[in-house]
Design an enzyme around this catalytic site. Structure first.
Site, PDB file in Angstrom:
ATOM      1  CD  GLN A   9      -3.387  -3.561   8.800  1.00  0.00           C
ATOM      2  OE1 GLN A   9      -3.671  -4.738   8.624  1.00  0.00           O
ATOM      3  NE2 GLN A   9      -3.067  -2.744   7.811  1.00  0.00           N
ATOM      4  CB  CYS A  53      -8.802  -6.298   4.776  1.00  0.00           C
ATOM      5  SG  CYS A  53      -8.911  -8.076   4.531  1.00  0.00           S
ATOM      6  CE  LYS A  68      -1.183  -2.401   3.133  1.00  0.00           C
ATOM      7  NZ  LYS A  68      -2.185  -3.432   2.796  1.00  0.00           N
ATOM      8  CG  ASN A 124       1.257  -2.068  -0.744  1.00  0.00           C
ATOM      9  OD1 ASN A 124       0.118  -2.506  -0.650  1.00  0.00           O
ATOM     10  ND2 ASN A 124       2.296  -2.859  -0.726  1.00  0.00           N
ATOM     11  NE  ARG A 166       1.208  -9.652  -3.841  1.00  0.00           N
ATOM     12  CZ  ARG A 166       0.528  -9.313  -4.926  1.00  0.00           C
ATOM     13  NH1 ARG A 166      -0.218 -10.206  -5.511  1.00  0.00           N
ATOM     14  NH2 ARG A 166       0.596  -8.086  -5.413  1.00  0.00           N
TER      15      ARG A 166
END
Ligand SMILES: Cc1cc2nc3c(=O)[nH]c(=O)nc-3n(C[C@H](O)[C@H](O)[C@H](O)COP(=O)(O)O)c2cc1C
Length: 327
Positions: A71, A101, A140, A203, A228
């Protein structure tokens, strides 16, 4: 489910990209436990172009990892294209573009989730990278910038038009960071849009076999990405896969197995990043590895204070031999 020509099977599970977590040693372990595709942590395109040693090191891929996705993130079209080419030297199977992000150091530079507010730039970056590499390019992202600006439906269509091979959607907005709960309804809306034909990867907050099954059944996603919940618990992939197959719930492994995998992970980190950094970064994983054990917390507190590989090895080997130590 396929990304380009890469066949990832039915209802596959992916390891999410996570900074300072999903390096090659952990990706290999997750793969052995059933992850069908693992993503590298995000790598700065500017860093790669500057030939930053830290960014270059993140490109490292082990032979046994394939298929693997690297990525990258950035805001400058030319830099992202150049860095995609640098990433190709590691022979990844997929290049993933980070458009999600939320952290300030990234969005303040107009990268990551900031591109949800600049779709023409997102389009430019995606189109240019897809044109210039000959492996699948995925993206993403999140639902939108904030609750009032949810634009994932438009983003998914636009990225599909650019030629993106699959899209991962984290069911939160940028402004939520990691708070609240992931909302999978908009992910399902994208998946069920008749105009969308690319695979949709869901996700957010999947941390048990039951939730994974529920999300596959109720939101119709092609794959689920887990972040996580895999930290210190790479077994989650095997546990979910088994449950999806025959509804069987598998207990967490023995102390002995946990310590063995933890030691293998530690050795891999040290080999990859050197003793000092490897030991330091491994500290994020200990509480996961020994979670739920009567003396798990105490053991973690001991491990995080040790900065010597030989000593850590000795202690973990002791637990491997005498697994009643933590019970
Ligand atoms: C420590 C940490 C680091 C992360 N680093 C990245 C990253 O480098 N790239 C990325 O796309 N997402 C990153 N994420 C987000 C995860 O990939 C994922 O989208 C998020 O954690 C939600 O999934 P989960 O609920 O399964 O954890 C990171 C998350 C965490 C907790």
């Amino acid at each position: 489910m396929k990304i380009g020509n890469i066949d990832l099977g039915n209802r596959p599970l992916f390891l999410a990209p996570m900074e300072d977590i999903t390096g090659p040693p952990f990706r290999v372990i997750c793969k052995e436990m059933g992850a069908d595709l693992c993503f590298s942590e995000f790598i700065s395109s500017d860093g790669l172009i500057r030939d930053s040693w830290k960014s270059r090191q993140k490109l490292y891929v082990l032979n046994e990892e394939h298929p693997v996705a690297i990525q990258i993130f950035g805001n400058n079209v030319e830099s992202v294209v150049k860095s995609a080419h640098i990433a190709l030297e590691s022979n990844p199977d997929i290049i993933d573009l980070n458009f999600g992000c939320p952290v300030n150091k990234v969005v303040n530079k107009g990268a990551g989730a900031a591109l949800l507010n600049d779709l023409p730039k997102m389009k430019e970056i995606a189109t240019a990278v897809i044109k210039s590499v000959d492996i699948p390019v995925t993206a993403k992202t999140r639902l939108g910038w904030n609750h009032d600006r949810i634009n994932i439906d438009e983003v998914a269509l636009m990225l599909q038009d650019c030629g993106i091979s699959a899209i991962t959607i984290h069911g939160r907005t940028r402004s939520m960071l990691y708070s609240g709960s992931a909302d999978w309804a908009p992910i399902a809306r994208v998946k069920n849009n008749p105009a969308i034909s690319i695979p949709v990867i869901g996700n957010g907050d999947v941390n048990s076999p039951e939730i994974a099954e529920y999300n596959f059944n109720n939101y119709g996603v092609d794959a689920i990405m887990i972040g996580r919940a895999a930290i210190g618990n790479p077994w989650i992939f095997y546990h979910i896969k088994t449950y999806l197959k025959n509804k069987k719930i598998i207990e967490m492994p023995s102390v002995n197995e946990r310590a063995s995998v933890c030691l293998k992970h530690l050795e891999g980190e040290v080999k990859w990043k050197g003793e000092k950094r490897g030991i330091f970064e491994m500290r994020k994983h200990y509480s996961g590895y020994f979670k739920g054990l009567p003396y798990g917390k105490t053991f973690r507190n001991i491990l995080v204070q040790i900065d010597n590989l030989e000593k850590l090895r000795e202690i973990l080997q002791l637990v491997i031999k005498k697994d009643t130590l933590l019970c």
